[in-house]
Design a protein around this motif. Structure first.
Motif, short mmCIF file in Angstrom:
data_model
loop_
_atom_site.label_atom_id
_atom_site.label_comp_id
_atom_site.label_asym_id
_atom_site.label_seq_id
_atom_site.Cartn_x
_atom_site.Cartn_y
_atom_site.Cartn_z
N THR A 190 0.90 -1.27 -0.01
CA THR A 190 0.20 0.06 -0.03
C THR A 190 0.89 1.19 0.14
O THR A 190 0.67 2.18 -0.75
CB THR A 190 -0.87 0.06 1.39
OG1 THR A 190 -2.03 -1.11 0.93
CG2 THR A 190 -1.80 1.29 1.20
N VAL A 191 1.63 1.36 0.90
CA VAL A 191 2.69 2.36 0.89
C VAL A 191 3.56 2.56 -0.25
O VAL A 191 3.80 3.67 -1.02
CB VAL A 191 3.53 2.44 2.34
CG1 VAL A 191 4.45 3.69 2.23
CG2 VAL A 191 2.79 2.49 3.49
N GLY A 192 4.12 1.47 -0.87
CA GLY A 192 5.06 1.29 -1.93
C GLY A 192 4.58 1.83 -3.05
O GLY A 192 5.26 2.36 -4.05
N GLY A 226 10.56 -1.37 10.36
CA GLY A 226 12.17 -1.14 9.69
C GLY A 226 11.89 -1.19 8.26
O GLY A 226 12.67 -0.15 7.89
N LEU A 227 11.25 -1.73 7.74
CA LEU A 227 11.17 -1.64 6.08
C LEU A 227 10.37 -0.39 5.85
O LEU A 227 10.70 0.13 4.66
CB LEU A 227 10.27 -2.91 5.71
CG LEU A 227 10.78 -4.17 5.61
CD1 LEU A 227 9.93 -5.30 5.59
CD2 LEU A 227 12.21 -4.32 4.62
N THR A 228 9.46 0.27 6.42
CA THR A 228 8.71 1.39 6.03
C THR A 228 8.90 2.70 6.75
O THR A 228 8.45 3.73 6.35
CB THR A 228 7.09 1.04 6.31
OG1 THR A 228 6.80 1.00 7.59
CG2 THR A 228 6.73 -0.38 5.65
N GLY A 229 9.55 2.43 7.95
CA GLY A 229 9.91 3.60 8.82
C GLY A 229 8.62 4.26 9.39
O GLY A 229 8.40 5.39 9.84
N ARG A 230 7.54 3.16 9.49
CA ARG A 230 6.28 3.78 10.10
C ARG A 230 5.76 3.08 11.20
O ARG A 230 6.10 1.69 11.02
CB ARG A 230 5.08 3.58 8.95
CG ARG A 230 5.32 5.02 7.84
CD ARG A 230 4.73 4.63 6.61
NE ARG A 230 4.92 5.83 5.85
CZ ARG A 230 6.03 6.07 5.06
NH1 ARG A 230 7.11 5.45 4.99
NH2 ARG A 230 6.09 7.33 4.46
N GLU A 231 4.98 3.50 11.98
CA GLU A 231 4.70 2.91 13.49
C GLU A 231 3.44 2.09 13.24
O GLU A 231 2.71 2.17 12.23
CB GLU A 231 4.13 3.97 14.35
CG GLU A 231 5.31 4.63 15.08
CD GLU A 231 6.51 3.75 15.69
OE1 GLU A 231 6.02 2.84 16.44
OE2 GLU A 231 7.81 3.84 15.34
N PRO A 497 9.95 8.59 5.77
CA PRO A 497 11.00 8.27 4.84
C PRO A 497 9.98 7.80 3.63
O PRO A 497 9.00 7.40 3.73
CB PRO A 497 11.68 7.05 5.18
CG PRO A 497 10.87 6.59 6.29
CD PRO A 497 10.07 7.74 6.93
N PHE A 498 10.67 8.12 2.45
CA PHE A 498 9.78 7.63 1.23
C PHE A 498 10.40 6.26 0.80
O PHE A 498 11.61 5.91 0.98
CB PHE A 498 10.37 8.46 -0.07
CG PHE A 498 9.90 8.02 -1.34
CD1 PHE A 498 8.57 8.12 -1.81
CD2 PHE A 498 10.87 7.59 -2.38
CE1 PHE A 498 8.28 7.66 -2.73
CE2 PHE A 498 10.21 7.30 -3.49
CZ PHE A 498 9.00 7.14 -3.96
N LEU A 499 9.41 5.58 0.50
CA LEU A 499 9.48 3.95 0.30
C LEU A 499 9.45 3.63 -1.13
O LEU A 499 8.46 4.08 -1.84
CB LEU A 499 8.44 3.35 0.83
CG LEU A 499 8.46 1.87 0.88
CD1 LEU A 499 9.86 1.31 1.70
CD2 LEU A 499 7.25 1.43 1.52
#
Length: 508
Positions: A190-192, A226-231, A497-499
Motif C-alpha cells: 500500500t505504501v510502496g 524497519g522496512l517502512t519507517g512507520r509505526e 521516509p519515502f519508500l
C-alpha cells in the motif's frame, strides 16, 4: 443517542484523521466507529466523515437526507445525530456499470464510469466543503477511506482516500485484516505504490482481527517498522458479535454460516434471499440478535425448504432482481412453500401484482409474483422519510427509501403495506428494530409456521447496539496507542521516509 454524565475529559484536542484500509472490509468502518466512541467518552466533540461511499445500505436522517448506513452508525458512536455532511457523496450501484449518485442526501443522477468522470471535480468540491463544515462544528473529525488508497488506476480522480488526505492535509492510518492473510505484504505494498507526496501522509498501521500468540506477531511488526519507517499503532484482537450496519455484502461472506443441522422446535429459522443487488440487508440484524432465531442468507430454492420465515429484502435493481428470482427457481418456490414471507421495500414490490418502471430499469410494465394485492409505479423523485405507525398494537418507527409508489387494493393493513394470509409487505426499513413490534411479529410467524417459539421478552436492540459500540471503544482504548493517535490528530504525521517502489532488501 449515547451520553455519559461521568465523561472524562482529555486535554483540548482539535484536528482530523483519515482511517484507510488495505482492502474493502478491512475494518475501516468499525475502527472509525471505535475511535469516535473512545473520543466521545473523553469529552471530545467528534464527528465521522466519508467523502464518497459506494454502498447499498443507507439510512435517512431526521431532515430526510440519505447517507451510508455505516456513517449513521458512526454518528451514533460519536453521540450525535447523523447528517448529510457526514457522507456527502453516496454511490448506489444499479448494475456493474451504472450507479445512482446521491449528493448531500438527494439523488441527482445515474451515471456510468465515463459520466462520473465529468462530475468528479464537482463532487470533490462538495465533499471538501462538507468536511470544512464538520471541522468548524466539531473538535475532531474521523474520516473513513473507501476501498484501498493504493488503487493506482483510480488515483487521479480519488476523492475519498489520498486525494482527500492531500487536499485537507490529513494524517492517514492504514488498517489491515490479518485474518485474511498477507497483511504485511498489503501494508508494505500500500505504501510502496503511493507517490512521495501521498506517502508523506501515511503515518502507520493498525492490525485488525488478530487471533493468536502476540509473541509470534511481534517480529513481523518490528520488521514492518524497519522496512517502512512507520509505526504500528496497535493490534486489535478478533472480536465476535460486532456486526454493525455493514456497508456491503463482502461482510456477509465473513459471517459464520448457519448450521443446516436440525435446530429443534424452539428455534425459528429465517432465510434471507441474497439478491444480486440486495440493499439495506441490515434490516435483519435485529432478527439475528434475538435468542433462538437463526438467520442465513440463501441463493437457491432448496435453501427455503426448512425456513420458518423467508425475507425478501430491499433491492437497488428491483426488476432485474425479480428476473433473477425467476431464473433461479426461487420465484416458483416462494408461493409453493406456503410458509411465512416478509417483503421489505424492493421485496414488497416483487411480491405485488405489477411493477411499472420507466425510472430504474426502463422495463415498463412487469408482472410481480402476485402474492400481495399491490401495484407499484416508479417515480423519478425518491421517497425519503422517517415514518411511524402501529402494528400488532405496538409503536413502530422506521425509515423509507424508494422510487416505487404502492397502490394497495386489498388485504389487511400492515404498516404502510399489506398482509394476505402469511405474506407481509412493507416499504419501511428498520421496523424490526422496534422491540415490541419485532416480538409480536415473530410470535405470529411462529404460529403460522407451527413452531414452538416464543420471543425472549428482554431483547433490547437499541441497547445491544450501544453495547457493541462501547465494545469498539474499549478495543480502541485497550489495544491502540491512543496518545500517538491524538498527536496525529493534532499535529499531523511526523516526517517520514519515502519508500521506493520495488522489493525491499532481504531481512536476515
Amino acid at each position: 443517542m449515547w451520553e455519559d454524565p461521568g465523561v472524562r475529559s482529555v486535554r483540548a484536542v482539535r484536528g482530523a484523521l483519515l482511517v484507510a484500509g488495505t482492502t474493502s472490509d478491512a475494518g475501516k468502518s468499525v475502527v472509525t466507529a471505535g475511535i469516535c466512541r473512545w473520543l466521545a467518552r473523553q469529552g471530545v466533540r467528534v464527528a465521522p466523515f466519508k467523502a464518497q461511499n459506494m454502498s447499498l445500505n443507507s439510512y435517512v436522517t431526521t431532515d430526510g437526507a440519505e447517507i451510508g448506513r455505516a456513517q449513521a452508525m458512526q454518528a451514533q458512536a460519536a453521540g450525535i445525530e447523523p447528517d448529510a455532511d457526514m457522507n456527502p457523496v453516496l454511490l448506489k450501484p444499479g448494475s456493474d456499470r451504472r450507479s445512482q449518485v446521491v449528493l448531500l442526501g438527494r439523488p441527482v443522477a445515474d451515471v456510468d464510469a465515463m459520466e462520473y468522470g465529468r462530475v468528479r471535480d464537482m463532487l470533490r468540491a462538495t465533499a471538501l466543503r462538507s468536511l470544512d463544515r464538520l471541522r468548524s462544528r466539531y473538535d475532531v473529525v474521523i474520516c473513513e477511506g473507501a476501498g484501498s488508497p493504493a488503487e493506482i488506476n483510480l488515483r487521479r480522480g480519488d476523492l475519498a482516500n489520498m486525494g482527500l488526505a492531500r487536499a485537507a492535509g490529513l494524517p492517514v492510518v492504514v488498517v489491515g485484516d490479518i485474518d485474511r492473510g498477507g497483511v504485511f505484504a498489503a501494508f508494505y505494498g500500500t505504501v510502496g505504490l503511493l507517490e512521495a507526496a501521498d506517502q508523506a501522509l501515511v503515518a502507520g498501521f493498525v492490525v485488525n482481527k488478530f487471533r493468536g500468540a502476540p509473541e509470534l506477531l511481534r517480529p513481523g511488526l518490528d520488521q514492518l517498522r524497519g522496512l517502512t519507517g512507520r509505526e504500528v499503532y496497535g493490534v486489535l484482537p478478533w472480536a465476535d458479535g460486532l456486526w454493525l450496519d455493514v456497508e456491503d455484502s463482502l461482510a456477509l461472506d465473513a459471517r459464520p454460516a448457519a448450521t443446516r443441522e436440525p435446530y429443534g422446535r424452539q428455534t425459528l429459522r429465517v432465510a434471507v434471499v441474497r439478491l444480486p443487488r440486495m440493499s439495506n440487508f441490515t434490516d435483519v440484524d435485529a432478527l439475528a440478535a434475538e435468542p433462538g432465531v437463526v438467520v442465513r442468507f440463501v441463493t437457491a430454492a432448496a435453501d427455503l425448504d426448512d425456513a420458518d420465515l423467508v425475507v425478501l429484502p430491499g433491492s437497488r435493481a428491483t426488476v432485474d432482481d425479480l428476473a433473477w428470482l425467476r431464473r433461479t427457481g426461487l420465484a416458483a418456490a416462494l408461493p409453493a412453500r406456503k410458509g411465512p414471507i416478509l417483503g421489505v421495500c424492493g421485496g414488497f414490490q416483487m411480491l405485488g401484482r405489477e411493477i411499472v418502471d420507466e425510472v430504474e430499469s426502463g422495463a415498463g410494465r412487469v408482472d410481480g409474483l402476485g402474492l400481495l394485492p399491490a401495484r407499484f409505479a416508479f417515480a423519478a423523485d425518491k421517497v425519503l422519510g422517517r415514518p411511524s405507525g402501529h402494528a400488532y398494537g405496538e409503536s413502530v418507527s422506521a425509515y423509507e427509501i424508494h422510487h416505487g409508489v404502492a397502490t394497495v387494493d386489498g388485504g389487511e393493513p400492515f404498516l404502510d403495506g399489506c398482509r394476505v394470509a402469511n405474506v407481509w409487505g412493507t416499504t419501511w426499513h428498520g421496523a424490526l428494530e422496534n422491540d415490541g413490534f419485532r416480538r409480536a411479529f415473530l410470535a405470529d410467524v411462529a404460529r403460522e409456521a407451527g413452531r414452538d417459539f416464543t420471543p425472549a421478552p428482554g431483547t433490547d436492540f437499541a441497547r445491544l447496539r450501544e453495547e457493541r459500540l462501547d465494545a469498539l471503544g474499549d478495543l480502541v482504548e485497550r489495544h491502540l496507542d491512543t496518545d500517538a493517535l491524538l498527536r496525529l490528530i493534532e499535529h499531523g504525521p511526523p516526517e517520514l521516509p519515502f519508500l521506493p517502489p520495488g522489493a525491499p532488501d532481504p531481512v536476515p
